[in-house]
Design a protein around this motif. Structure first.
Motif, PDB file in Angstrom:
ATOM      1  N   SER A  85      -3.897  15.738   5.161  1.00 41.44           N
ATOM      2  CA  SER A  85      -5.354  15.547   5.094  1.00 41.44           C
ATOM      3  C   SER A  85      -5.678  14.248   4.363  1.00 41.44           C
ATOM      4  CB  SER A  85      -5.951  16.788   4.419  1.00 41.44           C
ATOM      5  OG  SER A  85      -7.330  16.672   4.302  1.00 41.44           O
ATOM      6  N   HIS A  86      -6.761  14.251   3.565  1.00 39.60           N
ATOM      7  CA  HIS A  86      -7.168  13.036   2.844  1.00 39.60           C
ATOM      8  C   HIS A  86      -6.006  12.469   2.032  1.00 39.60           C
ATOM      9  CE1 HIS A  86     -11.194  15.326   2.091  1.00 39.60           C
ATOM     10  NE2 HIS A  86     -10.917  15.203   3.364  1.00 39.60           N
ATOM     11  N   ASN A  87      -6.009  11.173   1.869  1.00 42.37           N
ATOM     12  CA  ASN A  87      -4.956  10.568   1.049  1.00 42.37           C
ATOM     13  C   ASN A  87      -5.525   9.499   0.140  1.00 42.37           C
ATOM     14  OD1 ASN A  87      -5.235   8.762   3.452  1.00 42.37           O
ATOM     15  ND2 ASN A  87      -3.723   7.589   2.304  1.00 42.37           N
ATOM     16  N   ILE A  88      -4.664   9.021  -0.715  1.00 43.30           N
ATOM     17  CA  ILE A  88      -4.975   7.874  -1.573  1.00 43.30           C
ATOM     18  C   ILE A  88      -4.124   6.707  -1.100  1.00 43.30           C
ATOM     19  CG2 ILE A  88      -4.854   6.940  -3.926  1.00 43.30           C
ATOM     20  CD1 ILE A  88      -5.061   9.874  -4.920  1.00 43.30           C
ATOM     21  N   ASN A  89      -4.737   5.555  -0.993  1.00 40.60           N
ATOM     22  CA  ASN A  89      -3.980   4.330  -0.715  1.00 40.60           C
ATOM     23  C   ASN A  89      -3.854   3.554  -2.021  1.00 40.60           C
ATOM     24  OD1 ASN A  89      -3.818   4.666   2.211  1.00 40.60           O
ATOM     25  ND2 ASN A  89      -6.025   4.325   2.191  1.00 40.60           N
ATOM     26  N   PHE A  90      -2.795   3.872  -2.775  1.00 42.11           N
ATOM     27  CA  PHE A  90      -2.610   3.147  -4.031  1.00 42.11           C
ATOM     28  C   PHE A  90      -2.367   1.673  -3.739  1.00 42.11           C
ATOM     29  CE2 PHE A  90      -1.396   7.449  -5.590  1.00 42.11           C
ATOM     30  CZ  PHE A  90      -2.325   7.536  -6.616  1.00 42.11           C
ATOM     31  N   PHE A  91      -2.971   0.820  -4.526  1.00 40.13           N
ATOM     32  CA  PHE A  91      -2.903  -0.651  -4.465  1.00 40.13           C
ATOM     33  C   PHE A  91      -3.726  -1.257  -3.327  1.00 40.13           C
ATOM     34  CE2 PHE A  91       1.431   0.652  -5.989  1.00 40.13           C
ATOM     35  CZ  PHE A  91       1.207   0.365  -7.326  1.00 40.13           C
ATOM     36  N   MET A  92      -4.267  -0.425  -2.435  1.00 43.78           N
ATOM     37  CA  MET A  92      -4.947  -1.001  -1.267  1.00 43.78           C
ATOM     38  C   MET A  92      -6.392  -1.336  -1.621  1.00 43.78           C
ATOM     39  SD  MET A  92      -4.930   0.444   2.573  1.00 43.78           S
ATOM     40  CE  MET A  92      -5.931  -0.252   3.858  1.00 43.78           C
ATOM     41  N   ASN A  93      -6.832  -2.458  -1.131  1.00 42.23           N
ATOM     42  CA  ASN A  93      -8.173  -2.967  -1.423  1.00 42.23           C
ATOM     43  C   ASN A  93      -9.071  -2.736  -0.215  1.00 42.23           C
ATOM     44  OD1 ASN A  93     -10.268  -4.304  -2.721  1.00 42.23           O
ATOM     45  ND2 ASN A  93      -9.565  -6.336  -2.053  1.00 42.23           N
ATOM     46  N   CYS A 107       3.235   1.957  19.665  1.00 49.06           N
ATOM     47  CA  CYS A 107       4.610   2.310  19.282  1.00 49.06           C
ATOM     48  C   CYS A 107       5.005   1.768  17.918  1.00 49.06           C
ATOM     49  CB  CYS A 107       5.587   1.813  20.350  1.00 49.06           C
ATOM     50  SG  CYS A 107       5.283   2.600  21.939  1.00 49.06           S
ATOM     51  N   MET A 108       4.087   1.101  17.249  1.00 52.86           N
ATOM     52  CA  MET A 108       4.436   0.580  15.916  1.00 52.86           C
ATOM     53  C   MET A 108       4.436   1.698  14.887  1.00 52.86           C
ATOM     54  SD  MET A 108       2.446  -3.084  15.761  1.00 52.86           S
ATOM     55  CE  MET A 108       3.234  -3.627  14.265  1.00 52.86           C
ATOM     56  N   HIS A 109       5.376   1.612  13.973  1.00 59.40           N
ATOM     57  CA  HIS A 109       5.533   2.595  12.907  1.00 59.40           C
ATOM     58  C   HIS A 109       4.259   2.651  12.045  1.00 59.40           C
ATOM     59  CE1 HIS A 109       8.441   3.957   9.468  1.00 59.40           C
ATOM     60  NE2 HIS A 109       7.437   4.794   9.635  1.00 59.40           N
ATOM     61  N   ALA A 110       3.840   3.881  11.721  1.00 58.39           N
ATOM     62  CA  ALA A 110       2.629   4.064  10.923  1.00 58.39           C
ATOM     63  C   ALA A 110       2.879   5.124   9.848  1.00 58.39           C
ATOM     64  CB  ALA A 110       1.465   4.482  11.819  1.00 58.39           C
ATOM     65  N   CYS A 111       2.008   5.132   8.823  1.00 55.03           N
ATOM     66  CA  CYS A 111       2.194   6.077   7.702  1.00 55.03           C
ATOM     67  C   CYS A 111       2.207   7.528   8.168  1.00 55.03           C
ATOM     68  CB  CYS A 111       1.092   5.884   6.669  1.00 55.03           C
ATOM     69  SG  CYS A 111       1.372   4.438   5.630  1.00 55.03           S
ATOM     70  N   ARG A 112       1.348   7.860   9.126  1.00 57.17           N
ATOM     71  CA  ARG A 112       1.307   9.254   9.564  1.00 57.17           C
ATOM     72  C   ARG A 112       2.662   9.687  10.148  1.00 57.17           C
ATOM     73  NH1 ARG A 112      -2.366  13.331  10.363  1.00 57.17           N
ATOM     74  NH2 ARG A 112      -1.699  14.786  11.970  1.00 57.17           N
ATOM     75  N   ASP A 113       3.347   8.764  10.823  1.00 55.91           N
ATOM     76  CA  ASP A 113       4.696   9.073  11.339  1.00 55.91           C
ATOM     77  C   ASP A 113       5.651   9.373  10.181  1.00 55.91           C
ATOM     78  OD1 ASP A 113       3.736   8.406  13.840  1.00 55.91           O
ATOM     79  OD2 ASP A 113       4.632   6.405  13.854  1.00 55.91           O
ATOM     80  N   SER A 114       5.552   8.584   9.110  1.00 58.58           N
ATOM     81  CA  SER A 114       6.448   8.808   7.970  1.00 58.58           C
ATOM     82  C   SER A 114       6.173  10.162   7.330  1.00 58.58           C
ATOM     83  CB  SER A 114       6.264   7.693   6.930  1.00 58.58           C
ATOM     84  OG  SER A 114       6.688   6.457   7.467  1.00 58.58           O
ATOM     85  N   ALA A 124       0.861  -1.189   0.000  1.00 55.55           N
ATOM     86  CA  ALA A 124       0.000   0.000   0.000  1.00 55.55           C
ATOM     87  C   ALA A 124       0.894   1.235   0.000  1.00 55.55           C
ATOM     88  CB  ALA A 124      -0.916   0.001   1.216  1.00 55.55           C
ATOM     89  N   ALA A 125       0.601   2.166  -0.908  1.00 54.65           N
ATOM     90  CA  ALA A 125       1.374   3.409  -1.013  1.00 54.65           C
ATOM     91  C   ALA A 125       0.442   4.559  -0.635  1.00 54.65           C
ATOM     92  CB  ALA A 125       1.916   3.574  -2.427  1.00 54.65           C
ATOM     93  N   ASP A 126       0.595   5.067   0.589  1.00 52.68           N
ATOM     94  CA  ASP A 126      -0.311   6.087   1.144  1.00 52.68           C
ATOM     95  C   ASP A 126       0.175   7.461   0.705  1.00 52.68           C
ATOM     96  OD1 ASP A 126      -0.693   3.644   2.542  1.00 52.68           O
ATOM     97  OD2 ASP A 126      -1.655   4.721   4.190  1.00 52.68           O
ATOM     98  N   THR A 127      -0.594   8.104  -0.175  1.00 57.56           N
ATOM     99  CA  THR A 127      -0.073   9.241  -0.925  1.00 57.56           C
ATOM    100  C   THR A 127      -0.938  10.491  -0.795  1.00 57.56           C
ATOM    101  OG1 THR A 127       0.798   7.643  -2.511  1.00 57.56           O
ATOM    102  CG2 THR A 127       0.733   9.940  -3.223  1.00 57.56           C
ATOM    103  N   LEU A 128      -0.261  11.631  -0.625  1.00 64.06           N
ATOM    104  CA  LEU A 128      -0.885  12.954  -0.596  1.00 64.06           C
ATOM    105  C   LEU A 128      -0.307  13.771  -1.735  1.00 64.06           C
ATOM    106  CD1 LEU A 128      -0.187  13.489   3.188  1.00 64.06           C
ATOM    107  CD2 LEU A 128      -2.491  13.428   2.270  1.00 64.06           C
ATOM    108  N   PHE A 129      -1.102  14.703  -2.262  1.00 63.05           N
ATOM    109  CA  PHE A 129      -0.614  15.623  -3.291  1.00 63.05           C
ATOM    110  C   PHE A 129      -0.921  17.052  -2.867  1.00 63.05           C
ATOM    111  CE2 PHE A 129      -1.722  11.737  -5.683  1.00 63.05           C
ATOM    112  CZ  PHE A 129      -0.492  11.473  -6.285  1.00 63.05           C
TER     113      PHE A 129
END
Ligand SMILES: [Zn+2]
Length: 212
Positions: free
Chosen positions: A147-155, A121-128, A45-50
């Motif tokens: 804000s809102h994002n796209i989860n490319f490849f995520m079902n 304490c587990m690493h999460a996308c928001r931390d990245s 999953a590629a969690d993406t903002l533009f």
């Protein structure tokens, strides 16, 4: 589902970057440039903002995108719109067939609510994303712009009673999604490190960012 292959060859690309699971990619994409996100090993999953590179208060909006296309899933032909309802990018090729923009990104807070307090304490996308904006002050993006994002490849199928489920991925090794920038944008992508749901097949793997 729309499967549409690209005519572009990776060996002619301007730039290629491999992003490990748990790492981020944060860089400009100029109007007219094309970005491919390649799922190297599958089920990632590629969690993406533009953001509008010239005014980061304008950014990707899931609600405007979904309303204008009349479809909750993203695929070839989807125009990714901003909070000012301007077209930011258009998906021009897609061999996965469907991408989520409803599920949101993983965060330590949501991990504790969804899974267990000890997941905090587990690493999460928001931390990245937070690390990316802290390490790149030159882009002028800060915490409140996330804000809102796209989860490319995520079902994330919508069920018949209106719920959302994180289902096993439909992507596979070598599948990709490609988009052309319709304005100068900044791309902020977290390659998801999530281990608690099947969005990564419980095995986060690298993706490649390819630019023409
Ligand atoms: Zn994530």
């Amino acid at each position: 589902m729309t499967i549409l292959e690209s005519q572009l060859a990776a060996e002619n690309a301007l730039e290629r970057h491999t992003i490990g699971a748990g790492d981020y990619y944060f860089a400009p994409l100029k109007k007219g440039q094309i970005l491919r996100i390649l799922d190297l090993e599958g089920n990632q999953a590629a969690d993406t903002l533009f953001f509008n590179a010239n005014d980061v208060s304008e950014r990707y909006s899931a609600t405007d995108t979904i309303r204008e296309q009349g479809n909750v899933y993203l695929s070839a032909g989807s125009v990714l719109r901003s909070n000012l309802n301007n077209p930011m990018l258009e998906i021009t090729a897609d061999t996965c067939g469907r991408h989520d923009t409803l599920g949101g990104a993983c965060a330590t807070e949501s991990n504790t609510v969804r899974y267990d307090l000890e997941k905090r304490c587990m690493h999460a996308c928001r931390d990245s994303w937070m690390l990316a904006v802290a390490e790149h002050p030159e882009y002028g993006v800060n915490k409140r712009d996330i804000s809102h994002n796209i989860n490319f490849f995520m079902n994330v199928p919508v069920t018949s009673d209106g719920g959302l489920t994180f289902a096993d991925g439909i992507s596979g090794a070598g599948k990709y999604v490609e988009m052309v920038a319709l304005m100068d944008v900044l791309v902020l992508m977290s390659n998801c490190p999530q281990l608690n749901n099947p969005c990564n097949g419980y095995n986060p793997t690298p993706v490649e960012m390819i630019i023409w």
